[in-house]
Write a protein that holds these residues in place. Sequence first.
Motif, PDB file in Angstrom:
ATOM      1  N   HIS A 152       0.769  -1.136  -0.009  1.00  0.00           N
ATOM      2  CA  HIS A 152       0.030  -0.207  -0.122  1.00  0.00           C
ATOM      3  C   HIS A 152       1.081   1.309   0.016  1.00  0.00           C
ATOM      4  O   HIS A 152       2.123   1.143   0.626  1.00  0.00           O
ATOM      5  CB  HIS A 152      -0.849   0.099   1.340  1.00  0.00           C
ATOM      6  N   VAL A 153       0.269   2.435  -0.395  1.00  0.00           N
ATOM      7  CA  VAL A 153       1.069   3.677  -0.390  1.00  0.00           C
ATOM      8  C   VAL A 153       0.255   4.292   0.615  1.00  0.00           C
ATOM      9  O   VAL A 153      -0.742   4.978   0.515  1.00  0.00           O
ATOM     10  CB  VAL A 153       1.282   4.375  -1.757  1.00  0.00           C
ATOM     11  N   HIS A 154       0.864   4.748   1.674  1.00  0.00           N
ATOM     12  CA  HIS A 154       0.280   5.359   2.972  1.00  0.00           C
ATOM     13  C   HIS A 154       0.714   7.104   2.836  1.00  0.00           C
ATOM     14  O   HIS A 154       1.683   7.360   2.611  1.00  0.00           O
ATOM     15  CB  HIS A 154       1.004   4.948   4.161  1.00  0.00           C
ATOM     16  N   HIS A 155      -0.521   7.692   2.864  1.00  0.00           N
ATOM     17  CA  HIS A 155      -0.090   9.285   3.059  1.00  0.00           C
ATOM     18  C   HIS A 155       0.118   9.791   4.589  1.00  0.00           C
ATOM     19  O   HIS A 155      -0.522   9.410   5.396  1.00  0.00           O
ATOM     20  CB  HIS A 155      -1.363   9.791   2.738  1.00  0.00           C
ATOM     21  N   LEU A 156       1.548  10.176   4.675  1.00  0.00           N
ATOM     22  CA  LEU A 156       2.032  10.608   5.837  1.00  0.00           C
ATOM     23  C   LEU A 156       1.243  11.993   6.123  1.00  0.00           C
ATOM     24  O   LEU A 156       1.188  12.289   7.366  1.00  0.00           O
ATOM     25  CB  LEU A 156       3.526  11.009   6.049  1.00  0.00           C
ATOM     26  N   THR A 157       0.642  12.742   5.272  1.00  0.00           N
ATOM     27  CA  THR A 157       0.229  13.955   5.450  1.00  0.00           C
ATOM     28  C   THR A 157      -0.897  14.074   4.130  1.00  0.00           C
ATOM     29  O   THR A 157      -0.705  13.408   3.053  1.00  0.00           O
ATOM     30  CB  THR A 157       1.166  15.248   5.339  1.00  0.00           C
ATOM     31  N   TYR A 158      -1.906  14.657   4.531  1.00  0.00           N
ATOM     32  CA  TYR A 158      -3.079  14.846   3.258  1.00  0.00           C
ATOM     33  C   TYR A 158      -3.224  16.347   2.962  1.00  0.00           C
ATOM     34  O   TYR A 158      -3.947  16.641   2.166  1.00  0.00           O
ATOM     35  CB  TYR A 158      -4.454  14.329   4.071  1.00  0.00           C
ATOM     36  N   ALA A 159      -1.955  17.102   3.250  1.00  0.00           N
ATOM     37  CA  ALA A 159      -1.993  18.460   2.880  1.00  0.00           C
ATOM     38  C   ALA A 159      -1.783  18.725   1.511  1.00  0.00           C
ATOM     39  O   ALA A 159      -2.277  19.766   0.847  1.00  0.00           O
ATOM     40  CB  ALA A 159      -0.713  19.175   3.726  1.00  0.00           C
ATOM     41  N   ARG A 160      -1.319  17.952   0.650  1.00  0.00           N
ATOM     42  CA  ARG A 160      -1.068  18.027  -0.731  1.00  0.00           C
ATOM     43  C   ARG A 160      -1.459  16.781  -1.435  1.00  0.00           C
ATOM     44  O   ARG A 160      -0.931  16.395  -2.526  1.00  0.00           O
ATOM     45  CB  ARG A 160       0.469  18.041  -0.967  1.00  0.00           C
ATOM     46  N   VAL A 161      -2.457  16.159  -1.137  1.00  0.00           N
ATOM     47  CA  VAL A 161      -3.207  15.316  -1.791  1.00  0.00           C
ATOM     48  C   VAL A 161      -3.562  15.822  -3.095  1.00  0.00           C
ATOM     49  O   VAL A 161      -3.968  16.858  -3.417  1.00  0.00           O
ATOM     50  CB  VAL A 161      -4.628  14.627  -1.325  1.00  0.00           C
ATOM     51  N   GLY A 162      -3.166  14.972  -4.280  1.00  0.00           N
ATOM     52  CA  GLY A 162      -3.143  15.180  -5.905  1.00  0.00           C
ATOM     53  C   GLY A 162      -2.020  15.741  -6.107  1.00  0.00           C
ATOM     54  O   GLY A 162      -1.593  15.963  -7.210  1.00  0.00           O
ATOM     55  N   ALA A 163      -0.832  16.346  -5.280  1.00  0.00           N
ATOM     56  CA  ALA A 163       0.473  16.995  -5.615  1.00  0.00           C
ATOM     57  C   ALA A 163       1.099  16.428  -4.565  1.00  0.00           C
ATOM     58  O   ALA A 163       2.247  17.116  -4.081  1.00  0.00           O
ATOM     59  CB  ALA A 163       0.359  18.335  -5.638  1.00  0.00           C
ATOM     60  N   GLU A 164       1.285  15.198  -4.016  1.00  0.00           N
ATOM     61  CA  GLU A 164       1.954  14.640  -3.083  1.00  0.00           C
ATOM     62  C   GLU A 164       3.946  14.820  -3.349  1.00  0.00           C
ATOM     63  O   GLU A 164       3.927  14.530  -4.569  1.00  0.00           O
ATOM     64  CB  GLU A 164       1.642  13.258  -2.994  1.00  0.00           C
ATOM     65  N   LEU A 165       4.488  14.887  -2.412  1.00  0.00           N
ATOM     66  CA  LEU A 165       5.679  14.968  -2.534  1.00  0.00           C
ATOM     67  C   LEU A 165       6.148  13.511  -2.210  1.00  0.00           C
ATOM     68  O   LEU A 165       5.482  12.968  -1.690  1.00  0.00           O
ATOM     69  CB  LEU A 165       6.606  15.838  -1.664  1.00  0.00           C
ATOM     70  N   ASP A 166       7.399  13.100  -2.665  1.00  0.00           N
ATOM     71  CA  ASP A 166       7.702  11.658  -2.326  1.00  0.00           C
ATOM     72  C   ASP A 166       7.748  11.454  -0.916  1.00  0.00           C
ATOM     73  O   ASP A 166       7.439  10.569  -0.325  1.00  0.00           O
ATOM     74  CB  ASP A 166       9.363  11.380  -2.928  1.00  0.00           C
ATOM     75  N   GLU A 167       8.131  12.516   0.010  1.00  0.00           N
ATOM     76  CA  GLU A 167       8.407  12.377   1.500  1.00  0.00           C
ATOM     77  C   GLU A 167       7.052  12.531   2.179  1.00  0.00           C
ATOM     78  O   GLU A 167       6.986  12.157   3.217  1.00  0.00           O
ATOM     79  CB  GLU A 167       9.212  13.554   2.014  1.00  0.00           C
ATOM     80  N   ASP A 168       5.679  12.829   1.179  1.00  0.00           N
ATOM     81  CA  ASP A 168       4.571  12.597   1.729  1.00  0.00           C
ATOM     82  C   ASP A 168       3.875  11.107   1.801  1.00  0.00           C
ATOM     83  O   ASP A 168       2.695  11.057   2.487  1.00  0.00           O
ATOM     84  CB  ASP A 168       3.519  13.655   1.208  1.00  0.00           C
ATOM     85  N   HIS A 198       0.417  -1.045   7.433  1.00  0.00           N
ATOM     86  CA  HIS A 198      -0.400   0.154   7.318  1.00  0.00           C
ATOM     87  C   HIS A 198      -1.599   0.045   8.098  1.00  0.00           C
ATOM     88  O   HIS A 198      -1.817   1.227   8.688  1.00  0.00           O
ATOM     89  CB  HIS A 198      -0.883   0.007   5.765  1.00  0.00           C
ATOM     90  N   LYS A 199      -2.255  -1.074   8.416  1.00  0.00           N
ATOM     91  CA  LYS A 199      -3.482  -1.023   9.495  1.00  0.00           C
ATOM     92  C   LYS A 199      -2.622  -0.608  10.684  1.00  0.00           C
ATOM     93  O   LYS A 199      -3.686   0.139  11.553  1.00  0.00           O
ATOM     94  CB  LYS A 199      -3.696  -2.509   9.522  1.00  0.00           C
ATOM     95  N   ALA A 200      -1.472  -0.897  11.305  1.00  0.00           N
ATOM     96  CA  ALA A 200      -0.893  -0.399  12.497  1.00  0.00           C
ATOM     97  C   ALA A 200      -0.603   1.426  12.367  1.00  0.00           C
ATOM     98  O   ALA A 200      -0.821   1.641  13.409  1.00  0.00           O
ATOM     99  CB  ALA A 200       0.486  -0.991  12.759  1.00  0.00           C
ATOM    100  N   GLN A 201      -0.787   1.738  11.314  1.00  0.00           N
ATOM    101  CA  GLN A 201      -0.738   3.215  11.113  1.00  0.00           C
ATOM    102  C   GLN A 201      -1.999   3.813  11.505  1.00  0.00           C
ATOM    103  O   GLN A 201      -2.244   5.093  11.533  1.00  0.00           O
ATOM    104  CB  GLN A 201      -0.219   3.724   9.815  1.00  0.00           C
ATOM    105  N   HIS A 202      -3.300   3.115  11.405  1.00  0.00           N
ATOM    106  CA  HIS A 202      -4.576   3.715  11.362  1.00  0.00           C
ATOM    107  C   HIS A 202      -5.420   2.749  12.515  1.00  0.00           C
ATOM    108  O   HIS A 202      -5.793   1.876  11.977  1.00  0.00           O
ATOM    109  CB  HIS A 202      -5.198   3.221  10.080  1.00  0.00           C
TER     110      HIS A 202
END
Length: 87
Positions: free
Chosen positions: A54-70, A79-83
């Motif tokens: 899975h690819v997990h978003h570390l931040t949702y601030a730039r959804v649609g224009a994510e940086l690699d570090e996002d 992934h489940k452990a993160q949520h």
Amino acid sequence: MSRSRRKRKRRKHKISTKYQQYLLSDWWKTRKKKKIVSVGCKCELCSVSDIPLHVHHLTYARVGAELDEDLQVLCEPCHKAQHPGWK
């Protein structure tokens, strides 16, 4: 109480329809694939590579224009452990 209603009550993280549509977009599918390849096709936390990732978003601030570090590549268990509360 119906089974589907119980399921909805258990879910703590409601995903917006707009975000769900984004995750189904060709742009996201390409972005997701590139991120997975960029980290060697393995989970960034436990290094497993033989199960779907899975690819997990570390931040949702730039959804649609994510940086690699996002973004973070995770196996499903990580992934489940993160949520917490996510089924």
